[in-house]
Design a protein around this motif. Structure first.
Motif, mmCIF file in Angstrom:
data_model
loop_
_atom_site.group_PDB
_atom_site.id
_atom_site.type_symbol
_atom_site.label_atom_id
_atom_site.label_comp_id
_atom_site.label_asym_id
_atom_site.label_seq_id
_atom_site.Cartn_x
_atom_site.Cartn_y
_atom_site.Cartn_z
ATOM 1 N N LEU A 131 2.500 1.470 9.715
ATOM 2 C CA LEU A 131 1.401 1.563 8.760
ATOM 3 C C LEU A 131 0.847 0.174 8.524
ATOM 4 C CD1 LEU A 131 -0.192 3.379 6.852
ATOM 5 C CD2 LEU A 131 1.585 3.065 5.156
ATOM 6 N N ALA A 132 1.689 -0.748 8.193
ATOM 7 C CA ALA A 132 1.257 -2.131 7.989
ATOM 8 C C ALA A 132 2.507 -2.983 7.946
ATOM 9 C CB ALA A 132 0.494 -2.266 6.669
ATOM 10 N N GLU A 133 2.330 -4.272 8.156
ATOM 11 C CA GLU A 133 3.481 -5.142 8.209
ATOM 12 C C GLU A 133 3.057 -6.551 7.851
ATOM 13 O OE1 GLU A 133 5.150 -5.277 12.108
ATOM 14 O OE2 GLU A 133 7.064 -6.067 11.396
ATOM 15 N N ASN A 134 3.832 -7.231 7.073
ATOM 16 C CA ASN A 134 3.651 -8.674 6.926
ATOM 17 C C ASN A 134 5.033 -9.312 6.900
ATOM 18 O OD1 ASN A 134 4.665 -8.285 4.375
ATOM 19 N ND2 ASN A 134 2.720 -8.615 3.316
ATOM 20 N N SER A 135 5.111 -10.556 6.463
ATOM 21 C CA SER A 135 6.397 -11.249 6.593
ATOM 22 C C SER A 135 7.423 -10.730 5.585
ATOM 23 C CB SER A 135 6.210 -12.742 6.432
ATOM 24 O OG SER A 135 5.564 -12.981 5.197
ATOM 25 N N TYR A 136 6.969 -9.994 4.577
ATOM 26 C CA TYR A 136 7.902 -9.496 3.576
ATOM 27 C C TYR A 136 8.353 -8.077 3.863
ATOM 28 C CZ TYR A 136 6.238 -13.434 0.854
ATOM 29 O OH TYR A 136 5.915 -14.679 0.434
ATOM 30 N N ASN A 193 -1.169 2.470 -3.632
ATOM 31 C CA ASN A 193 -2.442 3.073 -4.054
ATOM 32 C C ASN A 193 -3.313 3.337 -2.841
ATOM 33 O OD1 ASN A 193 -4.318 4.146 -5.680
ATOM 34 N ND2 ASN A 193 -4.842 2.248 -6.760
ATOM 35 N N VAL A 194 -4.089 4.388 -2.959
ATOM 36 C CA VAL A 194 -4.978 4.782 -1.869
ATOM 37 C C VAL A 194 -6.346 5.062 -2.463
ATOM 38 C CG1 VAL A 194 -5.440 6.563 -0.174
ATOM 39 C CG2 VAL A 194 -3.122 5.755 -0.472
ATOM 40 N N LEU A 195 -7.364 4.667 -1.712
ATOM 41 C CA LEU A 195 -8.729 4.959 -2.139
ATOM 42 C C LEU A 195 -9.057 6.375 -1.695
ATOM 43 C CD1 LEU A 195 -10.312 2.734 -3.551
ATOM 44 C CD2 LEU A 195 -11.645 2.455 -1.457
ATOM 45 N N ASP A 196 -9.167 7.275 -2.647
ATOM 46 C CA ASP A 196 -9.370 8.683 -2.283
ATOM 47 C C ASP A 196 -10.736 8.891 -1.633
ATOM 48 O OD1 ASP A 196 -6.983 9.126 -3.394
ATOM 49 O OD2 ASP A 196 -7.726 10.053 -5.249
ATOM 50 N N LYS A 201 -8.048 4.171 3.214
ATOM 51 C CA LYS A 201 -7.633 2.791 2.970
ATOM 52 C C LYS A 201 -6.704 2.751 1.768
ATOM 53 C CE LYS A 201 -11.401 0.035 4.775
ATOM 54 N NZ LYS A 201 -12.591 -0.733 4.372
ATOM 55 N N GLY A 202 -5.755 1.845 1.802
ATOM 56 C CA GLY A 202 -4.860 1.748 0.664
ATOM 57 C C GLY A 202 -4.263 0.364 0.553
ATOM 58 N N THR A 203 -3.555 0.151 -0.528
ATOM 59 C CA THR A 203 -2.957 -1.155 -0.781
ATOM 60 C C THR A 203 -1.570 -0.964 -1.365
ATOM 61 O OG1 THR A 203 -5.150 -1.748 -1.544
ATOM 62 C CG2 THR A 203 -3.430 -3.404 -1.798
ATOM 63 N N LEU A 204 -0.672 -1.827 -0.959
ATOM 64 C CA LEU A 204 0.642 -1.862 -1.595
ATOM 65 C C LEU A 204 0.765 -3.209 -2.287
ATOM 66 C CD1 LEU A 204 3.499 -0.366 -1.685
ATOM 67 C CD2 LEU A 204 4.162 -2.123 -0.057
ATOM 68 N N THR A 205 1.067 -3.205 -3.575
ATOM 69 C CA THR A 205 1.319 -4.476 -4.263
ATOM 70 C C THR A 205 2.781 -4.513 -4.642
ATOM 71 O OG1 THR A 205 0.792 -3.497 -6.372
ATOM 72 C CG2 THR A 205 -0.997 -4.600 -5.221
ATOM 73 N N ASP A 261 -2.556 -4.598 2.660
ATOM 74 C CA ASP A 261 -3.514 -3.502 2.868
ATOM 75 C C ASP A 261 -3.088 -2.659 4.053
ATOM 76 O OD1 ASP A 261 -5.101 -4.295 0.782
ATOM 77 O OD2 ASP A 261 -6.222 -5.721 2.028
ATOM 78 N N PHE A 262 -3.467 -1.399 3.978
ATOM 79 C CA PHE A 262 -3.146 -0.542 5.127
ATOM 80 C C PHE A 262 -4.165 0.566 5.265
ATOM 81 C CE2 PHE A 262 -0.743 0.983 1.413
ATOM 82 C CZ PHE A 262 -1.200 2.286 1.318
ATOM 83 N N LYS A 263 -4.102 1.218 6.414
ATOM 84 C CA LYS A 263 -4.970 2.375 6.630
ATOM 85 C C LYS A 263 -4.094 3.558 6.996
ATOM 86 C CE LYS A 263 -9.374 0.609 8.167
ATOM 87 N NZ LYS A 263 -10.098 0.179 9.359
#
Lengths: 191, 1104
Positions: free
Chosen positions: B875-880, B917-920, B968-972, B987-989
């Motif tokens: 889905l998405a990946e960063n260093s954390y 969260n996701v943008l509906d 589109k969505g975001t994880l914080t 951010d992810f899609k």
């Protein structure tokens, strides 16, 4: 008290945890120190002759063991797990891959169930109410597998079934009472 | 009528109830049988009445009597009557009685089918429950067949109480009626996700039990179970799955690698002994299956061994026992890690519990090496001396022999030592294992040529002191060793120092008290000895000695001629006549030794135990065919011939092996004499020291047998011990020599290397004797391998049903199954024909043979394991953090899909307060808790310590499912390390493919499928894939796995598949392959959905 409850919960958890590792029981026998059979439940189809032979052999073997010996023995190609509670021996046969410790816990759980149901159970309870002992066992194990891990659920099922039985018994009792009243009338007024 | 009822209830008042019966039995302890027979008469009367209550009471009493061992099968029909009562009270008693008394042979079971069916569908759950419980005890193949459907329906009952029982009983049904497994399996699989934990556990239980018997058929469930494992927060389900994986790993080693870690974690953390024990067992099982090519698991093994050591050291006998048991499993594959705990195991030999001692003995068997064999056996010999009770002592004896003789005497470096151990063992009184010792003596003497001289000397001593072994011949099994002793002395008599003395010992009158088969051997071997004596005295001018020998035989043999044992008598009279004849010749001064010796000439070779079995049957020989006409019945009833010669196992074949390596022998002897000379405890086998009976010729002087209490024991030390000492000395010496050599070398090289002072390795220990163990003979052109003897009666064998193999002829009527068959060939043939007619065209002409082909084909291909597959996409990946996700349709709700996201913490910090969260969009919306705003984020319900991953589920509602969609969505989240905490965002899609709206829906009814296709409601579309070079079943598995299809039918390289969307669209595929081209014809009632699904399938295969 809080801590006690917590410990109880912890034990419950461990029980559920351990029952999970599957158990395939072949049969369960209850017998007294004198070698008298008190209950038998077979989860494998065997002829009566075979059952009798196995029972005789096992009762002898188990009774011959010294009190300090461990609860397991290998017998034919099965593993026998037994434990003595007061004057009664509880003895189960499991397959090679099954877990002995869990079987011990199953036995213990069954004893606890009997204890809860009869209220500090003794051998006589099982002798005189042997059908109840069977009903409890059947709610607890099915086809050699532990079907219900919660003590509460088992007892609930038994109590409800008993209730059903009592209701119908009650009806019957009423019936026969009416009839005997009727009969009484007959006798009272001969014609 | 009323009166009748009244009468019944009056009778009832006078009836004994169960309590009365029990009390009565207790009060009639002396004449219990009589009392019970009167009770049974009463019960018979009660059963004749119409009143069901009376009957039930009678049946209840019968159940009790059945437990006491009385036959109640005659009341089977009455039990059925009580079972059929509409009142729960009686029904309960009836079913209990049935479950206790009925078995497969009970014929009235046939009558119960309808009653049970009625009870199963009863509106009262306890009626159903009682029926299920009873059924679990007496289910027969017929009942299983007739009721399988009803029970299957109950698996979806509204009450978990019933579902649970129905699921569990399914296992019994499968055993009795294996055909039910295939149709029931999808539903069973469904129950793995039942909301009720009890039902879930029952399903896992049944599947585990099935998988345990035939694991290969459940390999394909591995992804499902892995998914369950990652998604389940229910720990106990998790454990069961681990156990299942334990059964699967031998077939799929990759699973094992994954399992080791969670299991070792559990071992570390758990405090419940039973769980610990289970985990250790599974780890061992996994490691055993992985043992090849997995070098990195010594740590896990070490951990297991450590934990087991704790168990063994525990004061609880049970734990000790189990610890030893599990240890012996490790021993098989990792003997080294167990061997270091030798001290502990030896300690257990002193345990007061015999079963623990036996376990420890078992372990010792695997722990011996060349280095420690003598030491361990010495310990065991001490225990033999101490042991009380013959059973344990006998067990020790067999173990000692097992340990020494294992893998062709691999660990024995000194056979003289072994022979003396065997001789020491003969001192055991009352052992049952005399024959075992005897066979070992024979085996060693025959196969280890170098030891014959020593063995013969020992055996001669045994024969001389035979009276010690034969205290009570009838009950004493130890006299069996005399059989071996006599045979060895006779067969290898050229090694005897004084054959005359031995001959004399073998012909003592007391021999006649020995069992017949031993006497027979005595007589036969006396003849051999006689030959040796003759040869010895041949050429001497004074033939007096030889003639005296003949006279001895002539004097003594008549005793055996009178023997009641046929074998003894026959041999004795034969030999007696022979000796008489020889005596005549001797008197004529004829040289006879040569000829007499020739009687026993010939080398004897050991034959492998399985040799007979391996002789190939010559062509054209039918062993089952009658040679003559079969005798009539009555004749064959004749008594069986008694096995007179049964005991004479080793053939008394004559051997005078001449090609003994004399030089070698001389050398050995010399070396041994040197050893003996150095040993003050060794009593030399010089004739003078042991002779109790004098030279031949004086036998007429009455000799009083002197009962020496310890004739075989050397004062101070048992004989075998000296070998231990010698061996130690020898090893010391060798070591020293090696060191010297090394030193020399070093000096030569002039290098300053440190001497290797580590413990001797196994290879360093050179055997004291260069022994040549004769291998056992096998027949020429022996059949190569042992038959894999699986028990044909194993009930679980029938359940070996490949659940992935798509239903074939066996399951479906033949003509249907072959509808699509041979499409490929057809296509090649009829290339020119119009393509659009294809499908309908082929419906008509097919033979049955093709269907069978497909079966074979299928099984062959199944051999290849499927590559591991995962539905989780990045889905998405960063260093954390790394997120992978999977989308699944919801069975219950046609507008909802569940997104499972696995969050993996890649950093060294703690991740917390994760918000998702996701943008509906208009079409798809994230389901938020009530009261939350449309744009609020959802809190992920866990925190992530470093390196940990966990899974969360999010529900989305969708309206139209015909198009794929991206959201589109975001994880914080907050990254918390020791010093600081930072706020991070990723951010992810989310990609909602059309596939994710499809639900795997098994379609087992080909009929329905064909109707659906023919109905014309569906629109078609097709797809061609080039360059696919994977096996067809892999291709199908991929489509099934990634795109949620199920195979309806597969024939050769053609398969029809089916799936359903959450909104009920049917999607049908016809997949065909030839060479590297795959063509997919598809039909669906929603063309755009179909188009998108096909695109996605294309993508899946373009990736690989």
């Amino acid at each position: 008290r809080e801590r006690e409850r917590e410990r109880e919960r912890e034990r419950e958890f461990i029980m559920i945890f351990t029952f999970s590792c599957n158990l395939k029981m072949q049969f369960m026998l209850l017998f007294s120190r004198q070698g008298k059979l008190r209950l038998q439940k077979w989860y494998v189809p065997l002829s009566d002759k075979e059952k009798k032979k196995i029972t005789r052999e096992l009762v002898q073997t188990v009774l011959a063991r010294k009190p300090k010996m461990c609860s397991f023995l290998e017998w034919r190609d099965l593993k026998i797990v037994y434990k003595r509670y007061a004057s009664l021996y509880f003895c189960c046969a499991i397959e090679d891959q099954d877990n002995e410790l869990i079987t011990l816990e199953i036995i213990h759980r069954y004893v606890e169930l009997l204890d809860k149901y009869f209220g500090s159970v003794c051998e006589l309870d099982i002798i005189f109410n042997f059908e109840k002992a069977y009903f409890i066992l059947d709610e607890f194990l099915l086809g050699g597998e532990a079907q219900e891990t919660s003590k509460k659920n088992v007892l609930k099922a038994i109590e409800q079934a008993d209730l059903l039985q009592e209701v119908s018994n009650h009806i019957l009792w009423q019936c026969s009472k009416n009839l005997s009243d009727l009969l009484g009338n007959h006798i009272a007024t001969p014609q | 009528m009323a009166l009748k009822i009244v009468k019944g209830s009056i009778d009832r008042m006078f009836d004994k109830n169960l309590q009365d019966l029990v009390r009565g039995i207790r009060n009639h302890k002396e004449d219990e049988a009589k009392y019970i027979s009167t009770c049974i008469d009463e019960i018979k009367q009660e059963l004749k009445q119409d009143n069901i209550a009376v009957k039930a009471n009678a049946v209840c009493k019968l159940t009790y009597l059945q437990m006491l061992g009385y036959d109640v099968s005659w009341a089977a029909f009455n039990i059925v009557e009580v079972m059929s009562s509409s009142k729960f009270t009686y029904k309960r008693i009836g079913y209990l009685a049935a479950s206790q008394c009925f078995h497969e042979g009970t014929d009235v079971i046939m009558l119960t089918t309808n009653q049970i069916r009625k009870d199963l569908s009863s509106p009262h759950q306890y009626d159903t429950g009682v029926a299920l419980t009873g059924l679990s005890c007496f289910v027969t193949p017929d009942l299983a067949r007739d009721l399988a459907n009803d029970i299957m329906t109950l698996m979806s009952h509204t009450k978990p109480y019933i579902r649970k029982k129905a699921v569990l009983i399914m296992y019994k049904v499968f055993l009795k009626y294996p055909e039910s497994l295939r149709p029931a399996f999808p539903r069973l699989k469904e129950k793995l996700e039942d909301p009720d934990p009890g039902v879930q556990s029952a399903a896992v239980n049944v599947i585990c039990e099935l998988a345990r018997r035939n694991p290969k058929n459940y390999l394909s469930l591995a992804p499902l179970f892995f998914k369950l494992m990652t998604s389940s927060t229910n720990n106990w389900v998790l454990i069961k799955i681990i156990k299942l994986f334990g059964a699967l790993t031998p077939l799929e080693p990759r699973l094992g690698k994954k399992l080791i870690e969670p299991l070792t974690n559990l071992i570390h953390s758990t405090s419940a002994m039973s769980l610990l024990y289970e985990c250790v067992n599974t780890v061992i099982a996994v490691l055993i299956s992985l043992s090849s090519g997995m070098p990195n698991h010594s740590a896990s093994i070490q951990l297991c061994v450590q934990k087991l050591r704790i168990l063994i050291e525990d004061s609880d006998q049970n734990l000790k026992y189990l610890g030893l048991l599990a240890m012996s499993k490790i021993l098989k594959t990792h003997p080294k890690s167990v061997q270091s705990h030798k001290d502990l195991i030896l300690q257990c030999l002193d345990d007061k519990d015999e079963s623990i001692r036996l376990r420890a003995l078992d372990l010792l068997y695997g722990m011996v090496s060349k280095k420690n064999l003598m030491e361990i056996v010495k310990k065991l010999m001490l225990h033999v001396d101490k042991a009380e009770g013959t059973t344990y002592r006998d067990e020790l004896l067999t173990k000692i022999i097992d340990i020494c003789s294992q893998s062709n005497y691999q660990y024995i470096t000194n056979f003289e030592w072994y022979i003396s151990i065997l001789v020491e063992l003969t001192r055991l009184e009352g052992t049952r294992h005399g024959h075992l010792i005897a066979s070992q003596m024979l085996d060693v003497a025959i196969r280890v040529k170098a030891i014959r001289g020593f063995a013969v000397a020992q055996m001669a001593t045994l024969l001389d002191n035979a009276h010690l072994l034969t205290g009570n011949t009838q009950r004493n099994g130890i006299c069996e060793v005399l059989y071996a002793a006599a045979w060895i002395c006779g067969e290898f008599s050229e090694h005897l120092e004084d054959p005359m003395q031995t001959l004399e010992a073998m012909l003592r009158p007391k021999v006649a008290t020995l069992p017949g088969h031993i006497q027979a051997v005595y007589v036969q071997n006396a003849a051999k000895l006689f030959a040796t004596v003759l040869r010895k005295h041949e050429g001497e001018t004074d033939s007096h000695a030889a003639q005296e020998t003949s006279q001895l035989l002539i004097d003594r043999l008549p005793l055996f001629v009178q023997s009641a044992n046929l074998e003894v008598q026959e041999r004795a009279s034969c030999i007696l006549q022979l000796v008489k004849y020889i005596q005549k010749l001797q008197q004529k001064k004829v040289e006879v030794a040569e000829e007499v010796t020739a009687l026993f000439a010939g080398e004897l070779n050991p034959v492998a135990p399985k040799a007979q079995k391996k002789v190939p049957v010559p062509e054209g020989l039918d062993l089952d065919a009658w040679i003559n006409k079969p005798p009539s019945e009555s004749e064959s009833e004749d008594e069986k011939p008694k096995a007179v010669f049964a005991k004479e196992e080793p053939k008394h074949s004559r051997s005078r092996h001449t090609e003994v390596d004399e030089k070698e022998l001389a050398r050995r002897r010399e070396a041994r004499k040197r050893e003996q000379a150095n040993n003050p405890f060794y009593i030399k086998a010089s004739p003078s020291s042991q002779k109790v009976y004098d030279a031949p010729g004086v036998e007429h002087i009455p000799v009083v047998q002197i009962d020496l209490s310890v004739p075989l024991k050397v004062p101070g030390m048992p004989m075998s011990d000296q070998y231990l000492k010698l061996e130690e000395e020898r090893r010391q010496k060798e070591k020293a020599e090696r060191k010297k050599e090394k030193k020399k070398k070093r000096e030569k090289r002039g290098k300053e290397r440190k001497a290797d002072s580590g413990p001797e390795s196994e290879e360093d220990i050179a055997p004291a004797h260069q022994v040549d163990i004769v291998t056992e003979e096998m027949p020429e052109n022996a059949l190569p391998s042992d038959d894999d003897d699986k028990d044909p009666n194993d009930p679980h064998k029938a359940l070996d049903i490949d659940l992935d193999k798509y239903p074939t002829v066996h399951w479906f009527p033949v003509q249907k199954s072959s509808k699509h068959k041979k499409k490929k060939q057809k296509k090649e043939k009829e290339e020119k024909e119009k393509k659009k007619k294809k499908r309908h065209h082929h419906h008509h002409h097919h033979s049955n043979a093709g269907g069978e082909d497909s079966v074979q084909n299928g099984t062959v291909e199944e051999e290849e394991p499927l590559p591991p597959m995962s539905n989780y996409f990045l889905l998405a990946e960063n260093s954390y953090i790394k997120m992978v996700y999977d989308i699944q349709g919801n069975h219950q709700d046609e507008s909802k899909v569940v997104v499972s996201v696995i969050f993996e913490n890649k950093s060294d910090s703690f991740l917390k307060s994760m918000e998702f969260n996701v943008l509906d969009s208009l079409n798809s919306k994230l389901q938020r808790p009530e009261g939350a705003g449309a744009h609020d984020s959802l809190t992920v319900p866990f925190q992530l310590p470093p390196g940990i991953s966990n899974e969360a589920h999010f529900v989305f509602s969708v309206q139209s499912i015909v198009m794929p969609q991206k959201l589109k969505g975001t994880l914080t989240f907050i990254v918390k390390s020791d010093e600081s905490s930072t706020h991070e965002k990723l951010d992810f899609k989310l990609h909602f493919t059309c596939t994710s709206y499809l639900i795997t829906t098994p379609c087992y009814l080909y009929d329905a499928y064909a109707k659906l296709l023919e109905s014309g409601d569906l629109k078609g579309s097709s797809l061609r894939l080039e360059g696919i070079n994977m096996p067809f079943h892999h291709l199908l598995a991929r489509i099934c796995f990634h795109h949620h299809f199920s195979v309806v039918e597969r024939i050769d390289s053609c398969a029809s598949m089916y799936s359903r969307s959450i909104q009920g669209h049917h999607v049908c595929l016809l997949v065909k392959t030839s060479d590297q081209t795959v063509s997919i014809d598809a039909k669906c009632d929603e063309p755009s959905l179909l188009g998108n699904v096909l695109d996605e399938i294309k993508q899946t295969f373009s990736k690989c």
